[in-house]
Design a protein around this motif. Structure first.
Motif, mmCIF file in Angstrom:
data_model
loop_
_atom_site.group_PDB
_atom_site.id
_atom_site.type_symbol
_atom_site.label_atom_id
_atom_site.label_comp_id
_atom_site.label_asym_id
_atom_site.label_seq_id
_atom_site.Cartn_x
_atom_site.Cartn_y
_atom_site.Cartn_z
ATOM 1 N N GLY A 180 44.736 -141.741 -49.446
ATOM 2 C CA GLY A 180 43.766 -141.242 -50.404
ATOM 3 C C GLY A 180 43.583 -139.749 -50.220
ATOM 4 O O GLY A 180 44.354 -139.086 -49.521
ATOM 5 N N GLY A 181 42.572 -139.219 -50.859
ATOM 6 C CA GLY A 181 42.310 -137.794 -50.729
ATOM 7 C C GLY A 181 41.045 -137.399 -51.458
ATOM 8 O O GLY A 181 40.486 -138.180 -52.236
ATOM 9 N N GLN A 182 40.593 -136.190 -51.196
ATOM 10 C CA GLN A 182 39.377 -135.664 -51.815
ATOM 11 C C GLN A 182 39.696 -134.298 -52.420
ATOM 12 O O GLN A 182 39.340 -133.255 -51.884
ATOM 13 C CB GLN A 182 38.264 -135.561 -50.776
ATOM 14 C CG GLN A 182 37.854 -136.918 -50.202
ATOM 15 C CD GLN A 182 36.850 -136.794 -49.072
ATOM 16 O OE1 GLN A 182 37.054 -136.030 -48.136
ATOM 17 N NE2 GLN A 182 35.766 -137.548 -49.160
ATOM 18 N N SER A 183 40.368 -134.333 -53.556
ATOM 19 C CA SER A 183 40.854 -133.098 -54.163
ATOM 20 C C SER A 183 39.736 -132.140 -54.547
ATOM 21 O O SER A 183 39.975 -130.936 -54.702
ATOM 22 C CB SER A 183 41.714 -133.417 -55.390
ATOM 23 O OG SER A 183 40.959 -134.125 -56.366
ATOM 24 N N GLN A 184 38.516 -132.646 -54.683
ATOM 25 C CA GLN A 184 37.406 -131.766 -55.064
ATOM 26 C C GLN A 184 37.121 -130.710 -53.989
ATOM 27 O O GLN A 184 36.465 -129.704 -54.253
ATOM 28 C CB GLN A 184 36.140 -132.582 -55.344
ATOM 29 C CG GLN A 184 35.507 -133.267 -54.138
ATOM 30 C CD GLN A 184 36.024 -134.682 -53.926
ATOM 31 O OE1 GLN A 184 37.170 -134.986 -54.259
ATOM 32 N NE2 GLN A 184 35.179 -135.545 -53.377
ATOM 33 N N TYR A 185 37.631 -130.947 -52.774
ATOM 34 C CA TYR A 185 37.392 -130.000 -51.686
ATOM 35 C C TYR A 185 38.530 -129.002 -51.489
ATOM 36 O O TYR A 185 38.424 -128.113 -50.645
ATOM 37 C CB TYR A 185 37.133 -130.750 -50.377
ATOM 38 C CG TYR A 185 35.904 -131.627 -50.424
ATOM 39 C CD1 TYR A 185 34.673 -131.104 -50.817
ATOM 40 C CD2 TYR A 185 35.973 -132.977 -50.091
ATOM 41 C CE1 TYR A 185 33.542 -131.913 -50.876
ATOM 42 C CE2 TYR A 185 34.852 -133.785 -50.141
ATOM 43 C CZ TYR A 185 33.641 -133.254 -50.536
ATOM 44 O OH TYR A 185 32.524 -134.054 -50.592
#
Length: 272
Positions: free
Chosen positions: A211-216
């Motif tokens: 997964g990932g947290q592209s907003q960061y």
């Protein structure tokens, strides 16, 4: 600091910030070229030297059934054509020593994946080619321990080396980026790269995929520019939700110009 020559570009202290960007993995020639063309338009507009990146093989997938790309032979053909069409250098990952010779015929930068940065033979053989070698710091290594990895490459007589930060393991399925590592690795005498997209990855976080947290990603990129970097590594896609690999941590193509504009503004202040 050693100044590294990538194609017609020079990377290191006193030289412009280099952009290494493109899709995580080659999703066919036409689609990959389209992304490269759009990124190059933005880079040219902003005056940023640009290197196209994409993997011909993603060998460290969470699942055996995950998409890996076209493979060495077909992938290098695609990268060679994109290199010709765009007129820019190209970079891709290598995973085994048997790949090095063929990859070096096409790639301007041989990239050592973070998981493999301690593989002595791989680092040494890559460095022996004389090509630029971009070594990603392992998620399990302290930044000061990269001096041992550098020595392996230097033993091959190569000083065309860059070091990349991409986060450190912080418990299960989590990465955290210690911005001190950029300064520490830079003190080792080579250009440093910030991989702002893999730094927000959640390894294996979706069960059979990461997964990932592209907003960061913008926060990571801006923070790295404030510390001082020589190159920025970004995975970019026109539709991350449909990307065949690493979609959750990729930058949307239509958000790239704004992100780079912010990073360059910070970079200018730091360099000033």
């Amino acid at each position: 600091m050693n100044i590294v020559k990538v194609g017609d570009y020079e990377v290191g202290q006193g030289h412009p910030l280099l952009l290494m960007a493109g899709p995580c993995v080659l999703e066919g020639y036409e689609h990959s070229l389209m992304i490269g063309k759009e990124v190059k338009k933005i880079a040219d507009k902003l005056g940023v030297p640009y290197v196209f990146k994409a993997s011909y093989d993603k060998a460290n997938r969470s699942s055996y059934s995950s998409f890996r790309g076209p493979g060495l032979e077909e992938g290098l053909k695609i990268l060679a054509q994109i290199k010709k069409d765009l007129g820019v250098p190209v970079v891709s990952d290598i995973h085994e020593t048997i790949q090095v010779e063929k990859a070096a015929e096409v790639l301007d930068i041989l990239q050592i994946p973070a998981f493999l940065c301690r593989q002595t033979d791989l680092v040494y053989e890559a460095a022996k080619t004389g090509r630029v070698v971009n070594i990603k710091k392992g998620q399990f290594l302290a930044p000061w321990d990269m001096k041992n990895v550098l020595k392996k490459a230097e033993e091959a007589g190569n000083h065309n080396i860059m070091l990349t930060e991409r986060g450190a393991s912080f418990g299960y399925n989590a990465l955290v980026t210690d911005m001190r590592s950029l300064a520490i690795m830079r003190e080792l005498g080579y250009p440093v790269v910030m991989d702002a997209t893999h730094s927000v990855q959640i390894p294996g976080g979706q069960g059979t995929t990461s997964g990932g947290q592209s907003q960061y990603v913008p926060h990571m990129a801006r923070a790295a520019a404030a510390v001082g970097i020589d190159a920025l590594f970004l995975e970019v896609h026109d539709n991350p939700e449909e990307a065949l690999s690493d979609g959750p941590n990729m930058v949307r193509l239509d958000k790239l110009e704004k992100l780079l504009t912010d990073v360059l503004a910070i970079d200018k202040i730091v360099r000033g």
